[in-house]
Design a protein around this motif. Structure first.
Motif, PDB file in Angstrom:
ATOM      1  N   ILE A 155      58.715  34.013  51.864  1.00 10.11           N
ATOM      2  CA  ILE A 155      58.218  32.951  50.752  1.00 10.11           C
ATOM      3  C   ILE A 155      57.158  34.032  50.198  1.00 10.11           C
ATOM      4  N   THR A 156      56.671  34.293  49.331  1.00 10.76           N
ATOM      5  CA  THR A 156      56.075  34.715  48.252  1.00 10.76           C
ATOM      6  C   THR A 156      54.659  33.614  47.628  1.00 10.76           C
ATOM      7  N   LEU A 157      53.200  34.216  48.016  1.00 11.84           N
ATOM      8  CA  LEU A 157      52.585  33.485  46.849  1.00 11.84           C
ATOM      9  C   LEU A 157      53.026  34.834  45.327  1.00 11.84           C
ATOM     10  N   VAL A 158      51.909  33.990  44.282  1.00 12.45           N
ATOM     11  CA  VAL A 158      52.561  34.701  42.596  1.00 12.45           C
ATOM     12  C   VAL A 158      50.529  34.443  42.286  1.00 12.45           C
ATOM     13  N   VAL A 159      49.722  35.278  42.347  1.00 11.21           N
ATOM     14  CA  VAL A 159      48.618  35.183  42.491  1.00 11.21           C
ATOM     15  C   VAL A 159      48.132  36.006  40.833  1.00 11.21           C
ATOM     16  N   THR A 160      47.844  34.714  39.813  1.00 10.91           N
ATOM     17  CA  THR A 160      47.407  35.380  38.341  1.00 10.91           C
ATOM     18  C   THR A 160      45.978  35.283  37.891  1.00 10.91           C
ATOM     19  N   GLU A 161      45.160  36.892  37.775  1.00  6.43           N
ATOM     20  CA  GLU A 161      44.074  36.427  37.543  1.00  6.43           C
ATOM     21  C   GLU A 161      43.764  37.483  36.504  1.00  6.43           C
ATOM     22  N   ARG A 162      42.446  37.064  35.690  1.00  8.11           N
ATOM     23  CA  ARG A 162      42.180  37.625  34.580  1.00  8.11           C
ATOM     24  C   ARG A 162      40.214  38.004  34.725  1.00  8.11           C
ATOM     25  N   VAL A 163      40.821  39.613  34.404  1.00  9.94           N
ATOM     26  CA  VAL A 163      39.409  40.018  35.272  1.00  9.94           C
ATOM     27  C   VAL A 163      39.065  40.550  34.773  1.00  9.94           C
ATOM     28  N   ARG A 164      37.015  40.643  34.238  1.00 13.87           N
ATOM     29  CA  ARG A 164      36.603  40.872  33.027  1.00 13.87           C
ATOM     30  C   ARG A 164      36.626  42.424  33.173  1.00 13.87           C
ATOM     31  N   ARG A 165      36.541  43.054  31.705  1.00  9.82           N
ATOM     32  CA  ARG A 165      36.612  44.727  31.923  1.00  9.82           C
ATOM     33  C   ARG A 165      35.284  44.965  32.480  1.00  9.82           C
ATOM     34  N   SER A 166      34.414  44.843  32.611  1.00  6.39           N
ATOM     35  CA  SER A 166      33.590  45.437  32.977  1.00  6.39           C
ATOM     36  C   SER A 166      32.907  45.297  34.460  1.00  6.39           C
ATOM     37  N   GLN A 167      33.801  44.131  35.512  1.00  4.33           N
ATOM     38  CA  GLN A 167      33.988  44.363  36.283  1.00  4.33           C
ATOM     39  C   GLN A 167      35.020  44.752  36.866  1.00  4.33           C
ATOM     40  N   LEU A 168      36.497  45.455  36.359  1.00  3.94           N
ATOM     41  CA  LEU A 168      37.450  46.190  36.864  1.00  3.94           C
ATOM     42  C   LEU A 168      36.861  46.868  38.401  1.00  3.94           C
ATOM     43  N   GLU A 169      36.444  47.544  38.499  1.00  2.00           N
ATOM     44  CA  GLU A 169      36.427  48.965  39.252  1.00  2.00           C
ATOM     45  C   GLU A 169      35.451  48.284  40.470  1.00  2.00           C
ATOM     46  N   ALA A 170      34.792  47.298  40.298  1.00  2.00           N
ATOM     47  CA  ALA A 170      34.832  46.291  41.468  1.00  2.00           C
ATOM     48  C   ALA A 170      35.369  45.345  42.043  1.00  2.00           C
ATOM     49  N   TYR A 171      36.290  44.553  41.015  1.00  2.85           N
ATOM     50  CA  TYR A 171      37.396  44.329  41.501  1.00  2.85           C
ATOM     51  C   TYR A 171      38.324  44.878  42.615  1.00  2.85           C
TER      52      TYR A 171
END
Length: 201
Positions: A24-40
């Motif tokens: 079974i696969t969990l598909v996760v969609t997240e929208r990340v703020r560009r200012s937080q890309l590295e930390a994310y």
């Protein structure tokens, strides 16, 4: 609910592995703020390591779309069975990691579960699934060249095998490569055709 990093190319994360056609696969969609890309992405790598140590973990793959005003990450996390997935989702380590997620994301995180090849169709959030005939056509486009390729490559080895055994060897390798990386790449390449209505329209 998992969130994750890395591009639409094969995921270099230490826990990455080609998910199989079972489980079974969990598909996760997240929208990340560009200012937080590295930390994310640093946070996501830590989460991947935790997932890789869980019983029943099979593998993960991450796709990202940087074309919009925020980056969209689609992560596919596969477990051997539903019990293994639920054990991960209820674990203290996962719940603690989730407490950091809000500072990276712009909008609600979306989760869905999928089984088999369905998970590999990179479905943009809030859009309906493509019609069955499109999914079938993408599958044929992906599997036919693989069958021809592996039948040719295996011919020196399987030439004297019974037809059923030679076909089984070809089908097995074709299925493995269809799951990863062929279907993810085809889905990504054909995304405008599979999902002609863009998000927000």
């Amino acid at each position: 609910m998992s969130a994750h990093l890395d591009p639409a190319t094969p995921d270099p994360s230490p826990t990455s592995a080609p998910p199989t056609g079972t489980g079974i696969t969990l598909v996760v969609t997240e929208r990340v703020r560009r200012s937080q890309l590295e930390a994310y992405e640093a946070w996501a790598r830590r989460l991947h390591v935790l997932q890789g140590a869980r019983p029943g973990f099979v593998g993960l793959h991450v796709l990202r779309d940087l074309s919009g005003p925020v980056a969209e990450y689609v992560t596919l996390v596969r477990f051997r069975d539903r019990a293994s997935l639920e054990a991960w989702r209820s674990s203290p380590a996962y719940r603690e990691a989730l407490t950091e997620l809000d500072r990276f994301t712009a909008g609600e995180v979306e989760y869905r579960e999928a089984q088999g090849l369905e998970a590999w169709f990179d479905r943009p959030s809030r859009l309906p699934a493509p019609p069955l005939w499109k999914n079938v056509l993408v599958g044929v486009v992906g599997v036919y060249p693989l069958i021809m390729l592996f039948a040719w490559l295996l011919a020196p080895v399987t030439g004297d095998w019974p037809a059923w055994a030679a076909t089984l060897a070809t089908a097995t390798l074709s299925t493995i490569f269809l799951n990863w990386p062929v279907l993810p790449l085809l889905s990504r390449t054909l995304r405008p055709w599979l999902y002609p209505v863009r998000r927000g329209t």
